[in-house]
Every structure is written in structure tokens, then in C-alpha cells.
Design a protein around this motif. Sequence first.
Motif, PDB file in Angstrom:
ATOM      1  N   MET A   1     -11.041 -34.014  16.046  1.00 32.28           N
ATOM      2  CA  MET A   1     -12.354 -33.491  17.159  1.00 32.28           C
ATOM      3  C   MET A   1     -11.333 -32.234  17.857  1.00 32.28           C
ATOM      4  O   MET A   1     -12.021 -31.781  18.784  1.00 32.28           O
ATOM      5  CB  MET A   1     -12.943 -35.233  17.539  1.00 32.28           C
ATOM      6  CG  MET A   1     -13.672 -35.615  17.015  1.00 32.28           C
ATOM      7  SD  MET A   1     -15.374 -35.045  17.173  1.00 32.28           S
ATOM      8  CE  MET A   1     -15.558 -34.660  18.469  1.00 32.28           C
ATOM      9  N   SER A   2     -10.759 -32.194  18.024  1.00 33.16           N
ATOM     10  CA  SER A   2      -9.576 -31.100  18.623  1.00 33.16           C
ATOM     11  C   SER A   2     -10.392 -30.150  18.338  1.00 33.16           C
ATOM     12  O   SER A   2     -10.955 -29.145  19.211  1.00 33.16           O
ATOM     13  CB  SER A   2      -8.518 -30.940  18.227  1.00 33.16           C
ATOM     14  OG  SER A   2      -7.698 -32.412  19.381  1.00 33.16           O
TER      15      SER A   2
ATOM     16  N   LEU B   1     -14.148 -29.365  19.525  1.00 28.61           N
ATOM     17  CA  LEU B   1     -14.452 -29.143  21.043  1.00 28.61           C
ATOM     18  C   LEU B   1     -13.701 -27.361  21.000  1.00 28.61           C
ATOM     19  O   LEU B   1     -14.115 -26.858  21.908  1.00 28.61           O
ATOM     20  CB  LEU B   1     -13.119 -30.384  21.300  1.00 28.61           C
ATOM     21  CG  LEU B   1     -13.295 -29.556  23.630  1.00 28.61           C
ATOM     22  CD1 LEU B   1     -15.173 -29.736  23.551  1.00 28.61           C
ATOM     23  CD2 LEU B   1     -12.696 -30.834  24.022  1.00 28.61           C
TER      24      LEU B   1
ATOM     25  N   GLY C   1      -9.823 -30.530  27.394  1.00 28.72           N
ATOM     26  CA  GLY C   1     -10.008 -31.419  26.965  1.00 28.72           C
ATOM     27  C   GLY C   1      -9.491 -31.796  24.916  1.00 28.72           C
ATOM     28  O   GLY C   1      -9.710 -32.740  24.286  1.00 28.72           O
TER      29      GLY C   1
ATOM     30  N   ALA D   1      -8.257 -35.059  22.875  1.00 27.34           N
ATOM     31  CA  ALA D   1      -8.455 -35.840  21.621  1.00 27.34           C
ATOM     32  C   ALA D   1      -8.073 -36.296  20.731  1.00 27.34           C
ATOM     33  O   ALA D   1      -7.943 -37.630  21.028  1.00 27.34           O
ATOM     34  CB  ALA D   1      -9.406 -34.931  20.959  1.00 27.34           C
TER      35      ALA D   1
ATOM     36  N   ASP E   1     -14.765 -32.828  30.677  1.00 27.16           N
ATOM     37  CA  ASP E   1     -14.253 -32.240  28.964  1.00 27.16           C
ATOM     38  C   ASP E   1     -13.547 -33.804  28.886  1.00 27.16           C
ATOM     39  O   ASP E   1     -13.089 -34.237  27.572  1.00 27.16           O
ATOM     40  CB  ASP E   1     -13.467 -30.681  28.607  1.00 27.16           C
ATOM     41  CG  ASP E   1     -14.820 -29.617  28.894  1.00 27.16           C
ATOM     42  OD1 ASP E   1     -15.632 -30.163  28.212  1.00 27.16           O
ATOM     43  OD2 ASP E   1     -15.100 -28.488  29.220  1.00 27.16           O
TER      44      ASP E   1
ATOM     45  N   GLN F   1     -14.646 -36.845  25.645  1.00 24.33           N
ATOM     46  CA  GLN F   1     -13.539 -36.531  24.127  1.00 24.33           C
ATOM     47  C   GLN F   1     -13.471 -38.262  24.113  1.00 24.33           C
ATOM     48  O   GLN F   1     -12.838 -38.331  23.905  1.00 24.33           O
ATOM     49  CB  GLN F   1     -12.148 -35.331  24.261  1.00 24.33           C
ATOM     50  CG  GLN F   1     -12.469 -33.643  24.344  1.00 24.33           C
ATOM     51  CD  GLN F   1     -12.604 -34.490  22.914  1.00 24.33           C
ATOM     52  OE1 GLN F   1     -14.208 -34.042  23.090  1.00 24.33           O
ATOM     53  NE2 GLN F   1     -12.169 -34.174  21.837  1.00 24.33           N
TER      54      GLN F   1
ATOM     55  N   VAL G   1     -14.889 -39.630  20.812  1.00 23.62           N
ATOM     56  CA  VAL G   1     -13.682 -40.072  20.112  1.00 23.62           C
ATOM     57  C   VAL G   1     -13.592 -41.626  19.767  1.00 23.62           C
ATOM     58  O   VAL G   1     -13.161 -42.192  18.442  1.00 23.62           O
ATOM     59  CB  VAL G   1     -12.391 -39.478  20.650  1.00 23.62           C
ATOM     60  CG1 VAL G   1     -10.934 -39.795  19.095  1.00 23.62           C
ATOM     61  CG2 VAL G   1     -12.717 -37.962  20.129  1.00 23.62           C
TER      62      VAL G   1
END
Length: 395
Positions: free
Chosen positions: A135-136, A139, A255, A259, A307, A311, A315
Motif C-alpha cells: 500500500m505504501s 500511495l 501517508g 502505511a 492522506d 491510509q 490499510v
Amino acid sequence: MKLSRTDVLLMAFCTGLIVANIYYCQPLVILIAKEFGLTESHAGKITYLTQAGYALGLFLLVPLGDMFERKKQILLITCLAIGALLLAAFAHSFLLLEIACVLIGASSIIPQLVLPMAANLSSDQDRGPTVGIIMSGLLIGILASRAVSGSIGFLWGWRTVYFMAAGICFLLLLLMARRFPQSRPSFKGTYNELMSSMWYYIKTEPVLREASIINFLAFSILSAFWTTMVLFLANPPFNLQTLQIGLFGIAGAAGALAAPLVGKFSGGQNPRKNLLVGLILQLLSIAAFYFTGSHLYLFVAGIILIDIGQQAIHVTNQTRIYAILPEARNRLNTVFMSVSFVGASFGSALGLWLWEQGKWPLFCWGCGAVIVLNICIYKFYSGKIKINIDAGNSN
């Protein structure tokens, strides 16, 4: 097969570059409006059409990951993405560009095939951090896409952005073909049975319902902001150009850094607490936007807060639904992400409507009301969601 750290980072890299396809258009609205002789709000339609296409692709294509081998599906859909991006680059009318944007959205679902693949190949202890790392990458791709498209669009025109994106997808196609692992399907039924099973999960899994509803509203806020902020910054008192507007995407990098940390806490005994934290951060971000005036430092602070808040919500919810039924992760993710991006499309349309009706102040009040509604939904489900301490997951 167990995923190595290199495998996870590679997946994060690929998902970030592919998800960027959905967001390249946001800083380009002003340039596209000028070329086709449209108002900025009308040209802004491409933002929610792209997100609507993404929701459509999620609903129709992602469930197939439980039925067919995921790697082959990923490679085929990446080929479709290349074609859609080239169609946008060559579009000679705004209607053709709108069609291309729907197709770009529908073919940019690769991250939602990679995430269940990574979850399946991760242990229960590693699943939250793995989802957080990917997810990082996701983003970072979103944030970088806005900065890069704003800069390239300003220097060489908006069509160059789509040519560049098609080239990136072609290189990723070669990389994924060489490095991605095989992921065997678990569903043996027909496509109709596959799709019907999703309605069963919606009816029987309260965690899935809660996560989807909360994400719908949270994504609508994030999408409304990133669509409308272009109009806010392009008008007095700022009068910024596309290049300058795109650079504001970098402010949301906090953000991305948050994550993996969120992922570590999303598999604990009560991960729902992260949702309330995220909702409060979103509300604080809207307050910062409302009081921005001519003070851009408040605006930047709001970007960081919105952001990180998103997250924390996303997440946590995604990790929770992956823990429900391992054999149905693609279908659960389909429901969750389809609802989320319908929310994103709704948010873009809502943001543009609020802007037309009352500019930035009404936009902030409207978004604040949506966040308060989301907090009420969170409280409503608080007494209905059972915490399974033994499994370490919210059920």
C-alpha cells in the motif's frame, strides 16, 4: 512459496506505477479544458469517469483471480492498459478521451490482483506488514503521478503524459512476466457462481459490509479533495499553474510512510480503533482546508492529515477483510474495492458540484458532513462487530 522482502518490494513498485494511471489526469484538467474549449469543471469529468472505470474493472475482472491463474491475468490486463493509454494519447475529441479514461480505469486494476496474491503467499503474522508495504508503493504511485503529470503536462503537453504511461506499462509487463510468482486459483465453479458468491459474502459478513461502507465515504472525501483542489489552486488568490499544482502531491508522502506502521497494527486484537483515528484525521484536514485562506502552510498540513487518515482507514480495512476467508480473497477484495472506487467516483462528482454551488467554503462544509456521517456509521457498527481475540482479527 513464501514471499521474500525483494518480492514484496517488487510488488509495491509495480502496483505504484500502474495505479498511477488512474491519477495522471487530475492535474491535467486545466490543460485538457483549454485544448478542447471546455470549462474546467466539465473537463473534470474525466477524473470520475476514470474512477468509475476502475470500479467496473474491479467488479468484473478482479473476481477472476480466484478462478484463473493470477499472473497470466495480470499480464493480459496490463496489455489492455497499454492500449487504453495510447487511445487517450491519440484522442482527437473529448468524447474519445472520456471513453479512453473509462478503459484506463478498468485496466488499471493490477494492484487489486497483486494484493490478494501477496496476502495468499504471506503468513498470518506477516500479512499486515506486507499489505502495508504494498500500500505504501500504491500511495507513492498516486502521489508521484500527480507531481509527474503536472510537470510533464506543463512542459510538453498532456498527451505526452499518456505516451509516457504506456511506455512504463510496457516495461512493467516485461518485468512482471519474468519475476512475478505463480498463484494457483482456489475456485472451481463457473463465472456466474463466482459472481453470485460475492452477494452471499455481502449478506453474511458484517466486517465486509462495515469496511466497504466506511471506505466508500472515506474514498469519496479523498477523491473530492484531489479533484477540487486543482480548481481551488488555479483560481485567485493563488492562480497556480499545472506544474505548481502537481507538486502538492508530494506533501502527501507522509501517508505513504504511515502505511507500513498502520499495517503492523491492523492485525491486532482490535484493529477497528485505527478507523476512528483515520476519520478524526480526515476531519482535522477539512478544518485546515477551510481556514487556509491565503496561508498555504495550512493547506499542506491538511494534505498530510488527509492522506495519513486515508491510509489508516484503508490499510486497516483491507487487512481485516483478507482475514475473513483466505480462499475467497479476490472476491472479498472485489466487493471492498469496487465499493471504495464507486465512492471515489461519487466524491469527484460531489466535489465538482460543491465547487460550482459555493466554491471552497461549501466544499469544506459538505466534506465535513460526509466525515461526520462516516463516524456515525463507525459507532453504529461498534456494537455489532465481534472481536475475535483468539484469531487476532476483527470479525
